[in-house]
Design a protein around this motif. Structure first.
Motif, PDB file in Angstrom:
ATOM      1  N   PHE A  75      -2.189  -1.316  -3.167  1.00  0.00           N
ATOM      2  CA  PHE A  75      -2.722  -0.729  -1.938  1.00  0.00           C
ATOM      3  C   PHE A  75      -2.022   0.565  -1.544  1.00  0.00           C
ATOM      4  O   PHE A  75      -0.825   0.714  -1.762  1.00  0.00           O
ATOM      5  CB  PHE A  75      -2.569  -1.723  -0.777  1.00  0.00           C
ATOM      6  CG  PHE A  75      -3.116  -3.081  -1.092  1.00  0.00           C
ATOM      7  CD1 PHE A  75      -4.479  -3.254  -1.320  1.00  0.00           C
ATOM      8  CD2 PHE A  75      -2.269  -4.168  -1.191  1.00  0.00           C
ATOM      9  CE1 PHE A  75      -4.982  -4.498  -1.613  1.00  0.00           C
ATOM     10  CE2 PHE A  75      -2.774  -5.426  -1.487  1.00  0.00           C
ATOM     11  CZ  PHE A  75      -4.131  -5.596  -1.701  1.00  0.00           C
ATOM     12  N   ILE A  76      -2.788   1.449  -0.943  1.00  0.00           N
ATOM     13  CA  ILE A  76      -2.222   2.694  -0.436  1.00  0.00           C
ATOM     14  C   ILE A  76      -2.636   2.835   1.032  1.00  0.00           C
ATOM     15  O   ILE A  76      -3.831   2.807   1.332  1.00  0.00           O
ATOM     16  CB  ILE A  76      -2.765   3.913  -1.222  1.00  0.00           C
ATOM     17  CG1 ILE A  76      -2.533   3.723  -2.724  1.00  0.00           C
ATOM     18  CG2 ILE A  76      -2.121   5.200  -0.732  1.00  0.00           C
ATOM     19  CD1 ILE A  76      -3.197   4.797  -3.585  1.00  0.00           C
ATOM     20  N   PRO A  77      -1.656   2.992   1.929  1.00  0.00           N
ATOM     21  CA  PRO A  77      -2.020   3.223   3.330  1.00  0.00           C
ATOM     22  C   PRO A  77      -2.832   4.515   3.450  1.00  0.00           C
ATOM     23  O   PRO A  77      -2.544   5.495   2.757  1.00  0.00           O
ATOM     24  CB  PRO A  77      -0.666   3.386   4.029  1.00  0.00           C
ATOM     25  CG  PRO A  77       0.350   2.872   3.084  1.00  0.00           C
ATOM     26  CD  PRO A  77      -0.203   3.014   1.714  1.00  0.00           C
ATOM     27  N   GLU A  78      -3.798   4.497   4.328  1.00  0.00           N
ATOM     28  CA  GLU A  78      -4.678   5.656   4.470  1.00  0.00           C
ATOM     29  C   GLU A  78      -3.889   6.943   4.715  1.00  0.00           C
ATOM     30  O   GLU A  78      -4.178   7.987   4.138  1.00  0.00           O
ATOM     31  CB  GLU A  78      -5.656   5.423   5.624  1.00  0.00           C
ATOM     32  CG  GLU A  78      -6.678   6.534   5.749  1.00  0.00           C
ATOM     33  CD  GLU A  78      -7.864   6.136   6.621  1.00  0.00           C
ATOM     34  OE1 GLU A  78      -7.747   5.161   7.392  1.00  0.00           O
ATOM     35  OE2 GLU A  78      -8.909   6.790   6.509  1.00  0.00           O
ATOM     36  N   SER A  79      -2.852   6.846   5.545  1.00  0.00           N
ATOM     37  CA  SER A  79      -2.070   8.045   5.882  1.00  0.00           C
ATOM     38  C   SER A  79      -1.397   8.644   4.652  1.00  0.00           C
ATOM     39  O   SER A  79      -1.270   9.859   4.523  1.00  0.00           O
ATOM     40  CB  SER A  79      -1.014   7.698   6.929  1.00  0.00           C
ATOM     41  OG  SER A  79      -0.240   6.608   6.460  1.00  0.00           O
ATOM     42  N   LEU A  81      -2.472   8.358   1.492  1.00  0.00           N
ATOM     43  CA  LEU A  81      -3.494   8.936   0.618  1.00  0.00           C
ATOM     44  C   LEU A  81      -3.875  10.338   1.076  1.00  0.00           C
ATOM     45  O   LEU A  81      -4.213  11.197   0.270  1.00  0.00           O
ATOM     46  CB  LEU A  81      -4.735   8.038   0.611  1.00  0.00           C
ATOM     47  CG  LEU A  81      -5.834   8.464  -0.356  1.00  0.00           C
ATOM     48  CD1 LEU A  81      -5.420   8.155  -1.788  1.00  0.00           C
ATOM     49  CD2 LEU A  81      -7.157   7.773  -0.035  1.00  0.00           C
ATOM     50  N   GLN A  82      -3.783  10.550   2.394  1.00  0.00           N
ATOM     51  CA  GLN A  82      -4.283  11.809   2.945  1.00  0.00           C
ATOM     52  C   GLN A  82      -3.299  12.959   2.922  1.00  0.00           C
ATOM     53  O   GLN A  82      -3.607  14.048   3.400  1.00  0.00           O
ATOM     54  CB  GLN A  82      -4.766  11.564   4.379  1.00  0.00           C
ATOM     55  CG  GLN A  82      -6.074  10.802   4.376  1.00  0.00           C
ATOM     56  CD  GLN A  82      -6.582  10.512   5.763  1.00  0.00           C
ATOM     57  OE1 GLN A  82      -5.794  10.471   6.714  1.00  0.00           O
ATOM     58  NE2 GLN A  82      -7.872  10.308   5.889  1.00  0.00           N
ATOM     59  N   HIS A  87      -6.539  16.274  -3.177  1.00  0.00           N
ATOM     60  CA  HIS A  87      -6.509  14.953  -3.783  1.00  0.00           C
ATOM     61  C   HIS A  87      -7.412  13.976  -3.022  1.00  0.00           C
ATOM     62  O   HIS A  87      -8.265  13.321  -3.622  1.00  0.00           O
ATOM     63  CB  HIS A  87      -5.065  14.445  -3.803  1.00  0.00           C
ATOM     64  CG  HIS A  87      -4.867  13.183  -4.568  1.00  0.00           C
ATOM     65  ND1 HIS A  87      -5.037  13.121  -5.934  1.00  0.00           N
ATOM     66  CD2 HIS A  87      -4.505  11.952  -4.169  1.00  0.00           C
ATOM     67  CE1 HIS A  87      -4.787  11.882  -6.336  1.00  0.00           C
ATOM     68  NE2 HIS A  87      -4.468  11.155  -5.275  1.00  0.00           N
ATOM     69  N   VAL A  88      -7.236  13.882  -1.715  1.00  0.00           N
ATOM     70  CA  VAL A  88      -8.086  12.980  -0.924  1.00  0.00           C
ATOM     71  C   VAL A  88      -9.540  13.346  -1.067  1.00  0.00           C
ATOM     72  O   VAL A  88     -10.394  12.477  -1.250  1.00  0.00           O
ATOM     73  CB  VAL A  88      -7.864  13.088   0.620  1.00  0.00           C
ATOM     74  CG1 VAL A  88      -8.143  11.761   1.280  1.00  0.00           C
ATOM     75  CG2 VAL A  88      -6.570  13.719   0.987  1.00  0.00           C
ATOM     76  N   THR A 118      -0.119   9.275  -5.105  1.00  0.00           N
ATOM     77  CA  THR A 118       0.511   9.263  -3.783  1.00  0.00           C
ATOM     78  C   THR A 118       1.636   8.231  -3.708  1.00  0.00           C
ATOM     79  O   THR A 118       2.645   8.473  -3.050  1.00  0.00           O
ATOM     80  CB  THR A 118      -0.533   8.979  -2.696  1.00  0.00           C
ATOM     81  OG1 THR A 118      -1.226   7.768  -3.013  1.00  0.00           O
ATOM     82  CG2 THR A 118      -1.547  10.111  -2.602  1.00  0.00           C
ATOM     83  N   LEU A 119       1.455   7.099  -4.375  1.00  0.00           N
ATOM     84  CA  LEU A 119       2.491   6.065  -4.364  1.00  0.00           C
ATOM     85  C   LEU A 119       3.729   6.543  -5.107  1.00  0.00           C
ATOM     86  O   LEU A 119       4.861   6.349  -4.647  1.00  0.00           O
ATOM     87  CB  LEU A 119       1.957   4.787  -5.013  1.00  0.00           C
ATOM     88  CG  LEU A 119       0.844   4.082  -4.244  1.00  0.00           C
ATOM     89  CD1 LEU A 119       0.174   3.036  -5.124  1.00  0.00           C
ATOM     90  CD2 LEU A 119       1.395   3.453  -2.975  1.00  0.00           C
ATOM     91  N   PHE A 120       3.509   7.162  -6.268  1.00  0.00           N
ATOM     92  CA  PHE A 120       4.646   7.672  -7.037  1.00  0.00           C
ATOM     93  C   PHE A 120       5.360   8.774  -6.250  1.00  0.00           C
ATOM     94  O   PHE A 120       6.585   8.820  -6.209  1.00  0.00           O
ATOM     95  CB  PHE A 120       4.178   8.194  -8.401  1.00  0.00           C
ATOM     96  CG  PHE A 120       4.043   7.111  -9.434  1.00  0.00           C
ATOM     97  CD1 PHE A 120       5.118   6.761 -10.246  1.00  0.00           C
ATOM     98  CD2 PHE A 120       2.843   6.431  -9.594  1.00  0.00           C
ATOM     99  CE1 PHE A 120       5.009   5.750 -11.195  1.00  0.00           C
ATOM    100  CE2 PHE A 120       2.722   5.420 -10.539  1.00  0.00           C
ATOM    101  CZ  PHE A 120       3.811   5.085 -11.344  1.00  0.00           C
TER     102      PHE A 120
END
Length: 478
Positions: A75-79, A81-82, A87-88, A118-120
């Motif tokens: 999972f990635i929090p929306e914030s 990802l943005q 990218h978004v 985004t997670l990395f």
RNA sequence: CGGGGUGUAGCGCAGUUGGUAGCGCACGUGGUUUGGGACCAUGGGGCCGGAGGUUCAAGUCCUCUCACCCCGACCA
């Protein structure tokens, strides 16, 4: 038996209906089953086993070049990802969202990862402090979700398995080196393991990854003349580093942004294997990727000594190749067809006559050639023939690629080729996005890549006639 | 997201003017077979995608839904 006789009647001929042929092969070879979730597939043991071979081969190459495997959350929090704008925007249309935990609505929506940049990045921003922490060479094997509208087994599914490498480097030069190093590893892997020749090059601005400075790609060509992107390697420059604040202190005690890359291949590669090597009898697997390289089919196995001999051979060879002995009571002919559909590279027949003559019969899947081999020579013969099949498949695929690669100087020529003999078309291009758009609108073809190996076919863009800047491989793509 | 198609046994299909479901393959059992998908005998398996309606009666007619596949536009 005539060579051209169609032995497997359950598969649609690829010349009749290529799309139907593809799904027939995928199902009849027991690679996948459709699932109850739209656009998702179930990897059956035989199909998953191909993926495991791909994983094994790639993991070895990644580790040899200093990469480490990690695992990030699904999972990635929306914030998060943005944080990077391009990218978004690139991924937003196909993101799946988690809105509830149990019956409670979440305060912040969670995105099911469509990719993990985004997670990395978030993680790197925490663990990178000094030039001594660099480079970071991470890779992860996982699945990602992209809510596609049209799906096809392996080629485009809503959830797919892949690997994504994510690296952080001190300098732009190092990041570029890494980008190309991994692209080369992919290309070498495709040729040597999958027996699929590829064209290496750079993507146009229009086709590059959302958020990347530059995207590099390996492109291959399928039996129907359509192109398939087999792997990509991206240079992010310091774009993500700035968005995620990934900084380190250099030797001079100055704060610097890292330079990043990412690169990935997916289970789509299995689709490539099918469409590059397959034929009207089904799948054809290159030995280096095949879950089972040799199938032993006993003939008249009820007769005394046959099964015993087959088992003895199976035992002798089990150390030198991946094999299966089929001692079920199906008819031999049924077994032949079954394993041809499944693309097992080599079949060994052993029956009473062979035992009398101290021999076995080998039959190749790729060209159905039969060879009688002495029982005493199996340990030499099997690896020899398997290597020969691997080599033959690559050569055949190379010939096909060459055969289906055309060049065009004018738009009219281009259109004629795309309509009459689909494949790669080499043509000069001015570099404008407008021309790409025009070509796509009028012909359905896109710029697959700007190949590293450039040729100057003419001075003018085949589309607009202005000064040409690059030679581009064009084609219709999956 | 547009266009088309298909939903009946595990798979592939048939099912007439509406009368309560059948064939092939697969599967189980017994036997004979085995160098390119064997044969005989016998047996099991179904809420006809779902919901409404019409009817004495619906797989069949009407309405609405859902799922999947294919072909296009967007994307590993």
């Amino acid at each position: 038996m005539k060579d051209d006789k169609k032995l497997v009647e359950e598969i649609t001929s690829m010349h009749e209906d290529f799309a139907k042929w593809y799904t027939d092969v995928v199902l009849k070879a027991d690679l996948v089953d459709y699932s109850s979730v739209g656009g998702c597939i179930i990897f059956r043991p035989y199909g998953y086993s191909i993926w495991e071979n791909i994983q094994r081969e790639l993991n070895r190459r990644f580790k040899e070049t200093g990469h480490e495997n990690v695992y990030m959350p699904l999972f990635i929090p929306e914030s998060l990802l943005q944080k990077e704008k391009d990218h978004v925007e690139g991924f937003a249309p196909e993101v799946a969202w988690i809105t509830h935990g149990g019956s409670e609505e979440l305060t912040e929506r969670l995105c099911v990862r469509p990719t993990s940049e985004t997670l990395f990045c978030d993680h790197y921003s925490k663990i990178i402090h000094s030039y001594r922490d660099l480079p970071k060479l991470y890779n992860q094997w996982c699945s990602v979700v992209r809510w596609e509208k049209t799906t096809r087994p392996f080629l485009r599914t809503r959830e797919f398995l892949w690997q994504e490498g994510h690296t952080a480097h001190a300098t732009a030069e190092e990041a570029q080196e890494e980008t190309i190093r991994m692209l080369n590893i992919y290309a070498e892997f495709c040729e040597n393991v999958l027996a699929i020749p590829v064209v290496k090059g750079r993507k146009t601005e229009r086709e590059k990854f959302a958020g990347a400075h530059a995207t590099f790609t390996i492109e291959s060509l399928m039996h129907d003349g359509k192109a398939l992107q087999c792997g990509t390697s991206h240079n992010f420059g310091d774009g993500f580093a700035k968005a995620f604040d990934i900084q380190y202190t250099d030797k001079n005690n100055q704060l610097q942004y890292v330079h990043q890359t990412s690169w990935g291949v997916s289970t789509r590669l299995i689709g490539a294997i099918i469409m590059v090597h397959g034929d009207d009898s089904g799948l054809v697997l290159p030995p280096n990727a095949a879950p089972i390289q040799l199938v032993i089919v006993p003939i008249a196995q009820h007769k005394p000594g046959v099964l015993e001999k087959a088992r003895e051979i199976s035992g002798r060879l089990s150390g030198i190749c991946r094999l299966k002995l089929d001692d079920s009571d199906k008819m031999p002919g049924w077994k032949f067809s079954e394993y041809e559909m499944k693309g097992i590279p080599l079949r060994l027949e052993i029956g009473p006559k062979d035992i009398e003559n101290n021999q076995v019969v080998l039959v190749r899947r790729d060209n159905r050639q039969k060879e009688i081999v002495s029982m005493d020579d199996l340990e030499n013969a099997i690896p020899r023939v398997l290597a020969d099949i691997q080599k033959g498949l690559l050569e055949k695929a190379r010939a096909m690629l060459k055969d289906k690669t055309y060049s065009a100087k004018t738009f009219a020529e281009f259109e004629k080729i795309i309509n009459e003999t689909p494949g790669f078309i080499k043509a000069m291009w001015c570099g404008s996005s407008e021309c790409e758009e025009t070509v796509k609108e009028k012909t359905g073809a896109t710029a697959r890549c700007i190949p590293f190996e450039q040729e100057e076919l003419s001075q003018k863009c085949f589309c607009c006639g202005k000064e040409a800047r690059h030679m581009v491989y064009w084609g219709k793509a999956y």
